[in-house]
Design an enzyme around this catalytic site. Sequence first.
Site, PDB file in Angstrom:
ATOM      1  N   THR A 136       0.202   3.596   5.791  1.00 12.81           N
ATOM      2  CA  THR A 136       1.628   3.280   5.671  1.00 12.81           C
ATOM      3  C   THR A 136       2.350   3.830   6.882  1.00 12.81           C
ATOM      4  O   THR A 136       2.184   4.997   7.235  1.00 12.81           O
ATOM      5  CB  THR A 136       2.313   3.812   4.389  1.00 12.81           C
TER       6      THR A 136
ATOM      7  N   ASP B  24       5.347   4.434   6.976  1.00 13.31           N
ATOM      8  CA  ASP B  24       6.423   5.311   6.494  1.00 13.31           C
ATOM      9  C   ASP B  24       6.063   6.793   6.588  1.00 13.31           C
ATOM     10  O   ASP B  24       6.944   7.650   6.554  1.00 13.31           O
ATOM     11  CB  ASP B  24       6.770   5.002   5.035  1.00 13.31           C
TER      12      ASP B  24
END
Length: 546
Positions: A199, A201
Amino acid sequence: MEKSLLQAQRSAYQPKLPKGLQGAVKVSEGAPTQSVGNQEEIKALFPNTYGMPLIEFVPGDVAVDKKLNIGVILSGGQAPGGHNVIAGLFDGVKRLNPENRLYGFILGPGGLVDHNYMELTADIIDEYRNTGGFDMIGSGRTKLEKEDQFEKGLEILRKLDINALVIIGGDDSNTNACVLAEYYAAKKYGIQVIGCPKTIDGDLKNDQIETSFGFDTATKTYSELIGNIERDCNSARKYWHFIKLMGRSASHIALECALQTQPNICLISEEIEKEDKTLNQIVEEIATVVADRASRGMNFGVILIPEGLIEFIPAIGRLIQELNDLLAAHGADYKDLAPAAQREYILAHLSKENAETFATLPQEVARQLSLDRDPHGNVQVSLIETEKLLSQMVGEKLDQWKKEGKFTGKFSALHHFFGYEGRCAAPSNFDADYCYALGVSASQLIGAGKTGYMAIVKNTTANTDEWKAGGVPITMMMNMERRNGEMKPVIRKALVELDGNPFKTFAKNREKWAKDTCYVYPGPIQYWGPAEVCDQPTRTLALEQA
């Protein structure tokens, strides 16, 4: 496939591996593990995959020869380096036995359920080495969570004689991988399931996972763009640039980009939540910096805003939680009403405090919060134009101050949202190496007969030779959380730690960055040249492991 000159040269790059994966591999097992929270509940839900030991791969004497077929799935949003995980998995599987085969399920977990697949051969793999994106087999957001999906998947796994499945995804996808591993283990189906931490993020991170893949490349890509905007900002000297950055559940991307580029303001959602700030307080703080710079002749600046900011403002967070439950229970009653009637229905069904918060929000934002959720049951915060909302409110505050004689400068805002620009960038050397090592680790976990594990690589600020590859039981990272109105086992998300080195370094410098113009222009990702330029980790990783 047509290739650019850069891509053609890049495809020849041979990712570096940790010592433990370079030759014959031996498995070194640690002590039994337990989940990060709710131990009894997690243990009861995962009796077959709970408490397994941590694993490290160390140089061995005898190469494992194991005949097996493997399936691979890319799940969720794209992240740079995904193709190298598959390449590492392919090479690792062929090292176990040249006759082994790798099958890719098309467009994510849905490909497993719908029996949509392709065999991944050397010719295909070689086309995609060191490239960005997930276009080799595509990705999707189907959630693997129901028994009928598991059984439907089993049919194609049996047909292709697949012994193990590798799911490359974020915290939700790996939670589902753990549920699937437990189900197949309980049924004694003999199908192993391994996860890989993906990810951009950066919120799939803990004591065992130092960084999720793609974060390095994405933040370097965004930082190049932010640096370019800062250079333009400092040249024209007439605009405030409000830049929203991906990162729904945590502010890791915004913090890393701030450390790389030194903007005038960077909002950190976790700090705003801890200090219980209101939207109006945030607006006033931004307006104060704008006014201060204007008083010294600087009517320009750069502001970084994490995508998930709205959810972290405590009053709005509490509202969203109640709206989530309201949508789950009564969504069908109000979804098709006209906007005014919908607003009245929601106001009538909210608690007093949340109804007051809802009533103060601009109508478009209130509407976004009260309607559809993404496949994981979350508010679709990327659709809320937080950067425009903030600049509009700052403009209104400055107009008010102008009338009161407190502001004499100019304020012109421009808006940007950097999201997809970073998701499919060609991986940095760090991500190319890291992802390839994760893929080889996944193949070794399968070769060792493991299931319910996630492939990991640690010690990543050292030379690649000294990286440590292995596996962590997915149950070790789990706790119970409320999702869609009910308690479920999930991998705990990692938020920005306000007492961690990366945030403390930022906090120490931000006042100076707000007052003066201290921009740094990182420039594009470099693939060839001095190692300190080409192979450097993120500032976050370097500060965490300093």
